[in-house]
Design a protein around this motif. Structure first.
Motif, PDB file in Angstrom:
ATOM      1  N   MET A   1       0.815  -1.183  -0.002  1.00 13.32           N
ATOM      2  CA  MET A   1      -0.081  -0.089  -0.068  1.00 13.32           C
ATOM      3  C   MET A   1       0.867   0.961   0.039  1.00 13.32           C
ATOM      4  O   MET A   1       1.790   1.474   0.626  1.00 13.32           O
ATOM      5  N   SER A   2       0.671   2.330  -0.871  1.00 11.44           N
ATOM      6  CA  SER A   2       1.484   3.380  -1.036  1.00 11.44           C
ATOM      7  C   SER A   2       0.671   4.483   0.084  1.00 11.44           C
ATOM      8  O   SER A   2      -0.321   4.457   0.316  1.00 11.44           O
ATOM      9  N   THR A   3       1.735   5.269   0.514  1.00 12.74           N
ATOM     10  CA  THR A   3       1.146   6.472   1.469  1.00 12.74           C
ATOM     11  C   THR A   3       1.853   7.780   0.854  1.00 12.74           C
ATOM     12  O   THR A   3       1.849   8.592   1.757  1.00 12.74           O
ATOM     13  N   SER A   4       2.415   7.690  -0.072  1.00 13.53           N
ATOM     14  CA  SER A   4       2.974   9.014  -0.822  1.00 13.53           C
ATOM     15  C   SER A   4       1.764  10.046  -0.682  1.00 13.53           C
ATOM     16  O   SER A   4       0.761   9.879  -1.180  1.00 13.53           O
ATOM     17  N   ILE A  16      -7.998  12.278   5.200  1.00  8.92           N
ATOM     18  CA  ILE A  16      -6.970  12.917   5.531  1.00  8.92           C
ATOM     19  C   ILE A  16      -6.124  13.198   4.398  1.00  8.92           C
ATOM     20  O   ILE A  16      -5.665  12.125   3.923  1.00  8.92           O
ATOM     21  N   GLN A  17      -5.871  14.381   4.065  1.00  3.38           N
ATOM     22  CA  GLN A  17      -4.824  14.344   2.866  1.00  3.38           C
ATOM     23  C   GLN A  17      -3.465  14.024   2.774  1.00  3.38           C
ATOM     24  O   GLN A  17      -2.794  13.649   2.103  1.00  3.38           O
ATOM     25  N   GLN A  18      -2.799  14.597   4.069  1.00  2.36           N
ATOM     26  CA  GLN A  18      -1.482  14.369   4.097  1.00  2.36           C
ATOM     27  C   GLN A  18      -1.166  13.818   5.645  1.00  2.36           C
ATOM     28  O   GLN A  18      -1.856  13.920   6.861  1.00  2.36           O
ATOM     29  N   TRP A  19      -0.255  12.581   5.456  1.00  2.00           N
ATOM     30  CA  TRP A  19       0.069  11.966   6.705  1.00  2.00           C
ATOM     31  C   TRP A  19       1.392  11.439   6.780  1.00  2.00           C
ATOM     32  O   TRP A  19       1.852  10.586   5.746  1.00  2.00           O
ATOM     33  N   ASP A  20       1.952  11.477   7.448  1.00  2.00           N
ATOM     34  CA  ASP A  20       3.640  11.606   7.658  1.00  2.00           C
ATOM     35  C   ASP A  20       4.087  11.215   9.338  1.00  2.00           C
ATOM     36  O   ASP A  20       4.622  12.026   9.902  1.00  2.00           O
ATOM     37  N   PRO A  21       3.797   9.981   9.606  1.00  2.66           N
ATOM     38  CA  PRO A  21       3.967   9.581  11.079  1.00  2.66           C
ATOM     39  C   PRO A  21       5.303   9.664  11.498  1.00  2.66           C
ATOM     40  O   PRO A  21       5.746   9.686  12.784  1.00  2.66           O
ATOM     41  N   GLU A  22       6.362   9.554  10.443  1.00  4.02           N
ATOM     42  CA  GLU A  22       7.433   9.385  10.651  1.00  4.02           C
ATOM     43  C   GLU A  22       8.127  10.752  11.150  1.00  4.02           C
ATOM     44  O   GLU A  22       9.323  11.050  11.764  1.00  4.02           O
ATOM     45  N   ASP A  23       7.459  11.877  10.798  1.00  5.14           N
ATOM     46  CA  ASP A  23       7.922  13.184  11.124  1.00  5.14           C
ATOM     47  C   ASP A  23       7.571  13.679  12.488  1.00  5.14           C
ATOM     48  O   ASP A  23       6.148  13.711  13.034  1.00  5.14           O
ATOM     49  N   ILE A 153      -4.318   0.370  10.545  1.00  5.75           N
ATOM     50  CA  ILE A 153      -3.744   0.841  11.532  1.00  5.75           C
ATOM     51  C   ILE A 153      -2.203   0.769  11.260  1.00  5.75           C
ATOM     52  O   ILE A 153      -1.381   1.596  11.911  1.00  5.75           O
ATOM     53  N   ASN A 154      -1.462  -0.253  10.562  1.00  8.83           N
ATOM     54  CA  ASN A 154      -0.241  -0.090  10.257  1.00  8.83           C
ATOM     55  C   ASN A 154       0.283   1.334   9.496  1.00  8.83           C
ATOM     56  O   ASN A 154       1.272   1.878   9.580  1.00  8.83           O
ATOM     57  N   ALA A 155      -0.491   1.768   8.852  1.00  7.30           N
ATOM     58  CA  ALA A 155      -0.369   2.854   7.950  1.00  7.30           C
ATOM     59  C   ALA A 155      -0.343   4.151   9.164  1.00  7.30           C
ATOM     60  O   ALA A 155       0.092   5.206   8.729  1.00  7.30           O
TER      61      ALA A 155
END
Length: 458
Positions: A1-4, A16-23, A153-155
């Motif tokens: 699955m892509s999350t770009s 939700i349009q943008q999601w970057d949990p590593e930030d 939930i992984n995403a």
């Protein structure tokens, strides 16, 4: 699955349009609160899904002599949902990215009405065995909820928190198994073993509650897109199949034993339905509660280390069960069998943590070998781990089928579960040997390995 986030066009309520949990800045400001809210209601829906998936493990307790279904037929009946649940897990995984995690949670919850209403219609003496089998197959839809929930939930969570989040999500769902068994116990205690529709009547409104809560409180991630390329890629990846074997050993054991426990107690030790129901919930409950701890330990010490020692412990517990089964000692049997549940639950958490960890380690190789940027490598890791979770979850669920078929054959030929337990002991030996050989052993004659992330850290 892509999350770009590039090229995202899906809009509307709860997207939700943008999601970057590593930030870390994004995570602390808004990401953590949103992810935790989605986790809570994902657990609720998955919990109900697991209860319906394991519905026939309690329905068979209500099927007395008037139903004319022998023990072998009952083992086959409880095996059918695991077979269907395994096959629907891959399309359920794809559906999350195609329709959105929140949207699919609503749909998948409402689909649980079909097997519940069907069971309410057919649960009476005189119904044909074929009809029971078809209705039991419908409950396999509840098994699909796990795959879609875990992929979703992984995403939402960053790599450093995936073990705990996935463990909590899965553990909260797994508790659906002992909960429906406790409800069945209460019904049998107060109304007798001739009123199975009371159990079904309790779950019909709960299914509606789960769907409504998902609609009101969960979100869709627009950057998460359907990626059939990742699905095709992980099928060719050897670690997908190696981890599937380990997940058969952990989750397959948990779900298979959960479905079969009551029947084993009745056929091996002559327990009545009420006596069996008083015991069957204990193992699944403890196994469910400990699953998040397995994920937490994997976050700290590495999933492969926890998984290895866990399978060693499962083999030891199986030796206790084999002994107790051969001498027909119920107290010793319960100690060993409940130990199996606990270690299976622990292993569920640690093996699932290994999946994103493996692809994150391989992503670091892509930086060194292929010249990918850190962002490209992270995106590749998320794509591959999301797709792998669906495939591994589907194959792993087949372990539940294998366990119930093993019990069926064992009781047919030997009138005892002992031969089945001996086969499980051999399987756990394969699992801990595989974990050591692939994920813990460090090759001595491979100078390039020093440059690569150690899989012992996954």
């Amino acid at each position: 699955m892509s999350t770009s986030t590039a090229g995202t066009s899906r809009t509307g309520g709860r997207w939700i349009q943008q999601w970057d949990p590593e930030d870390e800045g994004f995570w602390e400001s808004t990401g953590k609160r949103t992810a935790n809210r989605n986790l809570i209601f994902s657990v609720l829906s998955e919990h109900i899904g697991f209860s319906i998936w394991s519905l026939w493990s309690v329905m068979v307790l209500f099927m007395g002599p008037k139903y004319h279904v022998d023990p072998a037929g009952k083992f086959f009946l409880v095996a059918m949902p695991t077979l269907v649940g395994a096959f629907v897990r891959i399309p359920y995984t794809v559906a999350v990215a195609r329709f959105g995690g929140r949207n699919w949670t609503v749909v998948s919850a409402l689909l649980l009405l079909l097997p519940t209403l069907a069971a309410a219609y057919v649960m009476h003496p005189g119904t044909s065995y074929t009809t029971f089998m078809l209705v039991a197959a419908l409950t396999g839809l509840g098994g699909g909820n796990f795959a879609s929930s875990m992929t979703n939930i992984n995403a939402f969570f960053p790599m450093r928190r995936k073990g705990w989040a996935l463990g909590l999500n899965a553990g909260g769902g797994n508790i659906g198994v002992p909960v429906i068994q406790l409800i069945a116990l209460a019904v049998i205690t107060w109304a007798g073993a001739t009123h199975p529709r009371i159990v079904l009547g309790i779950y019909l409104p709960l299914i509606i509650v789960a769907a409504v809560c998902a609609a009101l409180f969960m979100d869709n991630l627009a950057p998460m897109k359907s990626d059939t390329g990742a699905l095709a890629a992980v099928i060719k990846e050897k670690h997908t199949w190696l981890m599937s074997v380990l997940y058969i050993g952990s989750f397959g054991s948990f779900i298979g034993f959960s479905f079969a426990f009551g029947l084993v107690l009745q056929n091996q030790f002559g327990r009545t339905p009420l006596q069996a129901a008083q015991l069957t919930f204990i193992g699944p409950l403890l196994g469910s509660l400990i699953r998040p701890i397995g994920g937490k330990l994997a976050d700290r010490f590495g999933g492969s280390r926890i998984t290895f020692w866990n399978f060693v412990a499962m083999a030891a517990a199986t030796c206790v069960v084999v002994y107790a089964s051969s001498v027909k000692s119920l107290p010793v049997f319960l100690v060993g069998f409940i130990g199996l549940f606990v270690f299976a639950g622990l292993g569920n958490g640690s093996t699932y943590k290994m999946i994103p960890g493996i692809f994150d380690a391989k992503a670091q190789d892509r930086i060194a070998v292929h010249g990918d940027t850190a962002e490209q490598a992270a995106a590749w890791s998320r794509r591959m781990s999301g797709a792998a979770i669906g495939v591994i979850g589907a194959v792993g669920a087949l372990g539940g089928l294998l366990i119930n078929l093993a019990f069926r054959q064992s009781f047919l030929t030997a009138k005892s579960g002992t031969p089945a337990f001996v086969s499980f002991l051999a399987a756990y030996g394969v699992c801990f040997a595989l974990t050591w050989a692939v994920y813990l052993r460090r090759p001595s004659a491979a100078p390039t390995e020093a440059k690569r992330p150690a899989l012992a850290e996954v």
